[in-house]
Design an enzyme around this catalytic site. Sequence first.
Site, PDB file in Angstrom:
ATOM      1  N   SER A 107      -3.360 -10.360  -0.405  1.00  0.00           N
ATOM      2  CA  SER A 107      -4.195 -10.551  -1.601  1.00  0.00           C
ATOM      3  C   SER A 107      -4.773 -11.956  -1.542  1.00  0.00           C
ATOM      4  O   SER A 107      -4.184 -12.845  -0.912  1.00  0.00           O
ATOM      5  CB  SER A 107      -3.338 -10.427  -2.865  1.00  0.00           C
ATOM      6  OG  SER A 107      -4.057 -10.866  -4.000  1.00  0.00           O
ATOM      7  N   TYR A 129       4.391 -11.937  -7.632  1.00  0.00           N
ATOM      8  CA  TYR A 129       3.401 -11.199  -6.836  1.00  0.00           C
ATOM      9  C   TYR A 129       2.819 -12.085  -5.740  1.00  0.00           C
ATOM     10  O   TYR A 129       2.781 -11.704  -4.568  1.00  0.00           O
ATOM     11  CB  TYR A 129       2.288 -10.707  -7.772  1.00  0.00           C
ATOM     12  CG  TYR A 129       1.174  -9.933  -7.099  1.00  0.00           C
ATOM     13  CD1 TYR A 129       1.304  -8.573  -6.846  1.00  0.00           C
ATOM     14  CD2 TYR A 129      -0.027 -10.554  -6.753  1.00  0.00           C
ATOM     15  CE1 TYR A 129       0.277  -7.847  -6.241  1.00  0.00           C
ATOM     16  CE2 TYR A 129      -1.058  -9.847  -6.157  1.00  0.00           C
ATOM     17  CZ  TYR A 129      -0.899  -8.486  -5.908  1.00  0.00           C
ATOM     18  OH  TYR A 129      -1.920  -7.782  -5.309  1.00  0.00           O
ATOM     19  N   LYS A 143       2.798 -11.881  -1.570  1.00  0.00           N
ATOM     20  CA  LYS A 143       1.553 -11.774  -0.786  1.00  0.00           C
ATOM     21  C   LYS A 143       1.418 -12.941   0.201  1.00  0.00           C
ATOM     22  O   LYS A 143       0.912 -12.766   1.311  1.00  0.00           O
ATOM     23  CB  LYS A 143       0.351 -11.681  -1.722  1.00  0.00           C
ATOM     24  CG  LYS A 143       0.341 -10.410  -2.568  1.00  0.00           C
ATOM     25  CD  LYS A 143       0.343  -9.141  -1.714  1.00  0.00           C
ATOM     26  CE  LYS A 143       0.156  -7.872  -2.524  1.00  0.00           C
ATOM     27  NZ  LYS A 143       0.057  -6.666  -1.690  1.00  0.00           N
TER      28      LYS A 143
HETATM   29  N1  LIG Z   1      -6.740  -3.930  -7.003  1.00  0.00           N
HETATM   30  C1  LIG Z   1      -6.776  -5.230  -6.793  1.00  0.00           C
HETATM   31  O1  LIG Z   1      -7.458  -5.987  -7.502  1.00  0.00           O
HETATM   32  C2  LIG Z   1      -6.006  -5.819  -5.646  1.00  0.00           C
HETATM   33  C3  LIG Z   1      -6.276  -7.153  -5.279  1.00  0.00           C
HETATM   34  C4  LIG Z   1      -5.569  -7.714  -4.223  1.00  0.00           C
HETATM   35  C5  LIG Z   1      -4.615  -6.965  -3.542  1.00  0.00           C
HETATM   36  N2  LIG Z   1      -4.382  -5.672  -3.930  1.00  0.00           N
HETATM   37  C6  LIG Z   1      -3.370  -4.946  -3.167  1.00  0.00           C
HETATM   38  O2  LIG Z   1      -3.943  -3.752  -2.663  1.00  0.00           O
HETATM   39  C7  LIG Z   1      -2.902  -2.781  -2.459  1.00  0.00           C
HETATM   40  C8  LIG Z   1      -3.337  -1.471  -3.090  1.00  0.00           C
HETATM   41  O3  LIG Z   1      -3.473  -1.684  -4.491  1.00  0.00           O
HETATM   42  P1  LIG Z   1      -4.438  -0.818  -5.408  1.00  0.00           P
HETATM   43  O4  LIG Z   1      -5.211  -1.776  -6.220  1.00  0.00           O
HETATM   44  O5  LIG Z   1      -5.107   0.217  -4.626  1.00  0.00           O
HETATM   45  O6  LIG Z   1      -3.320  -0.210  -6.387  1.00  0.00           O
HETATM   46  P2  LIG Z   1      -3.041   1.267  -6.929  1.00  0.00           P
HETATM   47  O7  LIG Z   1      -1.998   1.099  -7.952  1.00  0.00           O
HETATM   48  O8  LIG Z   1      -4.320   1.939  -7.269  1.00  0.00           O
HETATM   49  O9  LIG Z   1      -2.434   1.997  -5.639  1.00  0.00           O
HETATM   50  C9  LIG Z   1      -1.191   1.622  -5.120  1.00  0.00           C
HETATM   51  C10 LIG Z   1      -0.487   2.869  -4.610  1.00  0.00           C
HETATM   52  O10 LIG Z   1       0.754   2.449  -4.020  1.00  0.00           O
HETATM   53  C11 LIG Z   1       1.737   3.387  -4.395  1.00  0.00           C
HETATM   54  N3  LIG Z   1       3.056   2.783  -4.321  1.00  0.00           N
HETATM   55  C12 LIG Z   1       3.625   1.930  -5.216  1.00  0.00           C
HETATM   56  N4  LIG Z   1       4.886   1.660  -4.841  1.00  0.00           N
HETATM   57  C13 LIG Z   1       5.112   2.332  -3.689  1.00  0.00           C
HETATM   58  C14 LIG Z   1       6.236   2.472  -2.842  1.00  0.00           C
HETATM   59  N5  LIG Z   1       7.392   1.847  -3.124  1.00  0.00           N
HETATM   60  N6  LIG Z   1       6.119   3.236  -1.737  1.00  0.00           N
HETATM   61  C15 LIG Z   1       4.971   3.901  -1.462  1.00  0.00           C
HETATM   62  N7  LIG Z   1       3.888   3.827  -2.255  1.00  0.00           N
HETATM   63  C16 LIG Z   1       3.953   3.048  -3.348  1.00  0.00           C
HETATM   64  C17 LIG Z   1       1.378   3.798  -5.817  1.00  0.00           C
HETATM   65  O11 LIG Z   1       1.990   5.037  -6.185  1.00  0.00           O
HETATM   66  C18 LIG Z   1      -0.140   3.863  -5.723  1.00  0.00           C
HETATM   67  O12 LIG Z   1      -0.567   5.170  -5.384  1.00  0.00           O
HETATM   68  C19 LIG Z   1      -1.645  -3.393  -3.056  1.00  0.00           C
HETATM   69  O13 LIG Z   1      -0.853  -3.948  -2.024  1.00  0.00           O
HETATM   70  C20 LIG Z   1      -2.174  -4.482  -3.965  1.00  0.00           C
HETATM   71  O14 LIG Z   1      -1.250  -5.511  -4.161  1.00  0.00           O
HETATM   72  C21 LIG Z   1      -5.054  -5.086  -4.950  1.00  0.00           C
END
Ligand SMILES: NC(=O)c1ccc[n+]([C@@H]2O[C@H](COP(=O)([O-])OP(=O)(O)OC[C@H]3O[C@@H](n4cnc5c(N)ncnc54)[C@H](O)[C@@H]3O)[C@@H](O)[C@H]2O)c1
Length: 253
Positions: free
Chosen positions: A141, A154, A158
């Site tokens: 992230s 968090y 990361k």
């Molecule tokens: N959305 C943002 O703004 C953002 C920004 C920076 C980083 N991220 C990172 O991107 C990645 C995806 O996030 P997203 O925004 O698509 O979130 P999201 O919540 O839409 O999707 C995350 C998915 O991971 C699954 N998950 C959670 N815990 C789990 C586990 N223990 N085992 C297997 N699956 C699991 C959830 O069920 C969900 O389907 C994450 O690592 C998040 O930290 C997101």
Amino acid sequence: MRLDGKVSLITGAGSGIGRATANCFAQEGAIVVAVDVNADAAQATEEAIEMAGGQCLGLGADVSDEEQVIGAIAATVKNFGRLDILFNNAGISVIKPITETTEADLDKLLGVNLKGVFFGCKHGIVQMLTQGGGIIINTASELGIVGQPLYSGYSATKGGVLALTRTLAAEWSAQNIRINAICPGPTDTPMIRAEFNLSDDPVAEEKAAVSTIPAGHLGKPEDIARVALFLATSDADFVHGAAIVADGGKTIR
Ligand SMILES: NC(=O)c1ccc[n+]([C@@H]2O[C@H](COP(=O)([O-])OP(=O)(O)OC[C@H]3O[C@@H](n4cnc5c(N)ncnc54)[C@H](O)[C@@H]3O)[C@@H](O)[C@H]2O)c1
């Protein structure tokens, strides 16, 4: 197609960035194993990809449990013979001042965001060594690079993913295993919507988030999927241990 016949495993593939990447990889000809702790969501990704003419296997697994990670990789190899691309993307967020963050909150964050990526890399590398190489992409992230209030646990996970990615690239690049990280900025997924909804005024919260992004809007999951696609192709052959930032410019100021 750029990933024709490549076998990919994507975690967190039931939602957001993981689902968009599963769709993108499948459109580029990859066989996708869509892993999510929410088995129904993984199944829904499988159904959508198969409906669109792609090949996908949806699997329920919790990445914070090493045995379940081993099982997901074993199922991939059993069904499709190898593992070419591993996208360790599953993640969760907790938004609280450190003074209110419990040990349970921290354990959950560490379990999914850091141990989950660690286990994926560990067992992905074990498999890739048997087949002469592979590609690993880890979702970190922008908050692994810059500070933002309320994200202490968090951002610690990361930052850990970035350090892990660099170390593993140094350790395994010579064995033809290419390992990189993506640092998304605020991206319009259920995760960030849930974060906005913690506020009394989610609309104002979203506006405040967007105001920090020079591009003037949230990222789309597909924006991050295309970065993952780049890293998954031979176009990125000389990219090792990198942290590719895709954040609409948020971290430049
Ligand atoms: N959305 C943002 O703004 C953002 C920004 C920076 C980083 N991220 C990172 O991107 C990645 C995806 O996030 P997203 O925004 O698509 O979130 P999201 O919540 O839409 O999707 C995350 C998915 O991971 C699954 N998950 C959670 N815990 C789990 C586990 N223990 N085992 C297997 N699956 C699991 C959830 O069920 C969900 O389907 C994450 O690592 C998040 O930290 C997101």
